[in-house]
Write an enzyme that holds these catalytic residues in place. Sequence first.
Site, PDB file in Angstrom:
ATOM      1  N   GLY A 158      -9.255  -5.392 -37.553  1.00 18.30           N
ATOM      2  CA  GLY A 158     -10.488  -4.762 -38.009  1.00 18.30           C
ATOM      3  C   GLY A 158     -11.671  -5.126 -37.126  1.00 18.30           C
ATOM      4  O   GLY A 158     -11.575  -5.017 -35.904  1.00 18.30           O
ATOM      5  N   GLU A 215       3.651   0.151 -11.044  1.00 19.55           N
ATOM      6  CA  GLU A 215       5.091   0.047 -10.757  1.00 19.55           C
ATOM      7  C   GLU A 215       5.848   1.196 -11.410  1.00 19.55           C
ATOM      8  O   GLU A 215       6.952   1.032 -11.895  1.00 19.55           O
ATOM      9  CB  GLU A 215       5.658  -1.287 -11.245  1.00 19.55           C
ATOM     10  CG  GLU A 215       5.113  -2.504 -10.537  1.00 19.55           C
ATOM     11  CD  GLU A 215       5.603  -2.615  -9.112  1.00 19.55           C
ATOM     12  OE1 GLU A 215       4.791  -2.340  -8.212  1.00 19.55           O
ATOM     13  OE2 GLU A 215       6.763  -2.948  -8.881  1.00 19.55           O
ATOM     14  N   ARG A 254      10.143  -4.597 -11.089  1.00 25.98           N
ATOM     15  CA  ARG A 254       9.912  -4.017 -12.417  1.00 25.98           C
ATOM     16  C   ARG A 254      10.165  -4.995 -13.566  1.00 25.98           C
ATOM     17  O   ARG A 254       9.373  -5.033 -14.508  1.00 25.98           O
ATOM     18  CB  ARG A 254      10.734  -2.733 -12.591  1.00 25.98           C
ATOM     19  CG  ARG A 254      10.047  -1.547 -11.955  1.00 25.98           C
ATOM     20  CD  ARG A 254      10.812  -0.250 -12.043  1.00 25.98           C
ATOM     21  NE  ARG A 254       9.987   0.798 -11.439  1.00 25.98           N
ATOM     22  CZ  ARG A 254      10.464   1.897 -10.853  1.00 25.98           C
ATOM     23  NH1 ARG A 254      11.756   2.110 -10.791  1.00 25.98           N
ATOM     24  NH2 ARG A 254       9.645   2.778 -10.345  1.00 25.98           N
ATOM     25  N   GLU A 298      -1.467   7.098  -2.695  1.00 27.91           N
ATOM     26  CA  GLU A 298      -2.526   7.783  -1.953  1.00 27.91           C
ATOM     27  C   GLU A 298      -3.321   8.649  -2.926  1.00 27.91           C
ATOM     28  O   GLU A 298      -2.856   8.901  -4.045  1.00 27.91           O
ATOM     29  CB  GLU A 298      -1.901   8.662  -0.853  1.00 27.91           C
ATOM     30  CG  GLU A 298      -1.149   7.826   0.175  1.00 27.91           C
ATOM     31  CD  GLU A 298      -0.596   8.659   1.329  1.00 27.91           C
ATOM     32  OE1 GLU A 298      -0.734   9.898   1.293  1.00 27.91           O
ATOM     33  OE2 GLU A 298      -0.044   8.051   2.251  1.00 27.91           O
ATOM     34  N   ALA A 327       0.856  -1.191   0.000  1.00 25.61           N
ATOM     35  CA  ALA A 327       0.000   0.000   0.000  1.00 25.61           C
ATOM     36  C   ALA A 327       0.886   1.233   0.000  1.00 25.61           C
ATOM     37  O   ALA A 327       1.472   1.589   1.016  1.00 25.61           O
ATOM     38  CB  ALA A 327      -0.912  -0.007   1.222  1.00 25.61           C
TER      39      ALA A 327
END
Lengths: 364, 396
Positions: free
Chosen positions: B349, B373, B250, B121, B118
Amino acid sequence: MISFTPSEEQQMIVNTIKQFATDEMREVYRDCEESGEIPDDIVNTAWELGLIATGIPEELGGLGGEQSAVTGSLIAEELAWGDLAIAMKILCPALVAFPIMEMGTEEQKKKYLPDFCDEKYKAATAALIEPRFNFDPLALSTTAKLDGSDYVLNGEKCYVPMAAEADLLLVYAAENGSCQGFIIEKGASGLEIGEREKNMGIKALPTYELTLKDCRVPKENRLGGEAGCDFNRILNRSRVALSAMAVGVGRAAFEYSRDYAIDRHAFGEPIASRQAIAFMIAEMAMEIDATRLMTWEAAWKLDRKEDATKESSLVKMYADDMVLKVTDGGVQILGGHGYIREHPVELWLRNGRGFVTFDGMAIV
Amino acid sequence: MIDFELSPEEQATLEKAHEDAEKLCRPIARYYDEHEHESPDEFIDTMWAKREEGGLFGLGVAAALRVEETCWGDAGLMIVAPGPGLGGAAVMATGTPEQRERFLTRFTEGEPKWGAMAMTEPSCGSDTAAIQATAVQDGNEWVLNGEKIFVTWGKRAVEQDGIVVVWATVDKSAGRAGMKSFVVECGTPGMKVEKLEHKLGIKASDTATVIFEDCRIPYENILGSPEVRKLDKAKTEGFKKAMATFDATRPIVAAMALGVGRAALDFVKETFEKDGIEIRYGLPRNKLTSLERDVMDMEANYKAAKMLMMRAVWMMSQLLPNSIESSMAKAKAGLAVTKITQKAVELMGPLGYSRKYLLEKWMRDGKINDLFEGTGQINMLVVARRVLGFSRDQLK
């Protein structure tokens, strides 16, 4: 096992060539470009490194080492970083030596390879490109027809480096629709070497047009004899060599413009402090790295004797675009100064533009 | 010695992962795209049972290949596969042996679990130094307060015995130096999921807002040193460690992008093949059709990104510093997947735009790789700073 590290031996070669490129090539390249001439001594110094003789068997006078496309790519990148025209001249004899080493008959090897082990530079070249906009190496206009014990060659070639100086020429021609190589010695009748060409870039490298008018070549001079040659593989080896050289030219432009962007101040700070410039530089670095790794992969496939048509043609296409973008970026970052011949970036842009044209002008 | 050959184990991993992707992901990919927030429980259980075969978040070449293949199957499902995830990667990269034991053991036993990170923000994304969430020491506890958004696996980590690694500042005036990361375990009072996002793609993966209200955690749940070194700007250890985590993750995100890109590329080539159109390699540019040029351009871009990804992953497995290489890989792969999938929709298409096929979904799924990331631009900024030798003050 996956690895991205050159072997110790390869690293030593790279270091040696980098030194040579820095100390010798970078000292003279601009003069060479202006005068259109490359001094013999620089070419002979490079020759002493044994870049071509390495892969020739000892019994023929060579060093008996391995002829590796990966090693060749590392070498080509460093030399092209030094200067593309000089690099092409140094590696030009390989255009004849490498195909004979890999695909020549025993007689062809014995007859021609020892000359490439001499102390002095041995001028030899290959003729592939033809003077038309829709040139296709797989559908050549130059033809070879068997007549008795000779092949009779007819057609026109261009961008043949060192043709006037070369003792040996490997000329590619269509024989019943398949592309084959023919070894022609200097002075053969029906072989006319035209005026030296005037090109946008690589001005230090002499290139010529050739005309073949009923040029007779003994049957045994067909590359690979009766079996012929694997022309696709020759093309792939050329694509890999040119991709590696494009990486070298791109890196030269990248390094110069990066350093310039750090030194050059505008509005109170280095221009590299602006994202518009910094991102160009980051993208150059990224694309150069990506192209180098793709080149290595294609070269690695060649070394394993696998079909590398897909890999080598994809990387060549990518390298053509990359080197143009990077060298153009180099000029752009220098702004007006990039357009002035006091700086080398304009030269690299002119050289970089050539890669789409240079099919068959270098080989690993 | 430069070598591109996979070891027999890596080759076997690749083949197994491809088979799994085909069997486990493809058949349910569309369903979970159309039923966002519905949990693919059977898939999750299967992947959890398979964790012994090696997780999706290992650090070596094999793990990257497995990730690419799984994303070739479906990117949303790949992301929802249980495991220590980004939270676990942070603990691995910055935790003590004791912390690794305490927080990561759960991922080897019991029911499926997830480890979340986490960081983002509402008012800051890539500018992580501007994080507003706070951590205040109170006796032998930290008290966390703040709002975190775009938490991948947030709901699952919070509610199903997982862990959430939370970034918060212990001293706002210290800027980057005050940035620390903390492990919050599932069931900790004061941590709750507020909402789940509705997204453009990767809908099988839940993306949550997680709120921390006077959330108390043991003092020893801090990752890295609690010390704030305000005077020495160079020693922003906490922040550097977060960035070290990115060096590891990464290239994996690059592998995810590559999987989606190749799915689109394969679809295009297979469709052409059925129609008798062959891509002719080795022809001069003037003989190629525009379609062939497009496909070759897509393939070359895929290849370029793949090579950069493999190099970054390989360097990581060799314990070589790979900060610039991993950012290059991530930036290139994000660009490549965006370009490849968007071009594929154009080339196909009416088939490309139709939800009858997965291609339109891959275009939506693929875009995430250019965003999370670190956006492509942030990665280019990282590369640029490294290439130029500039600090963040010299290149903003």
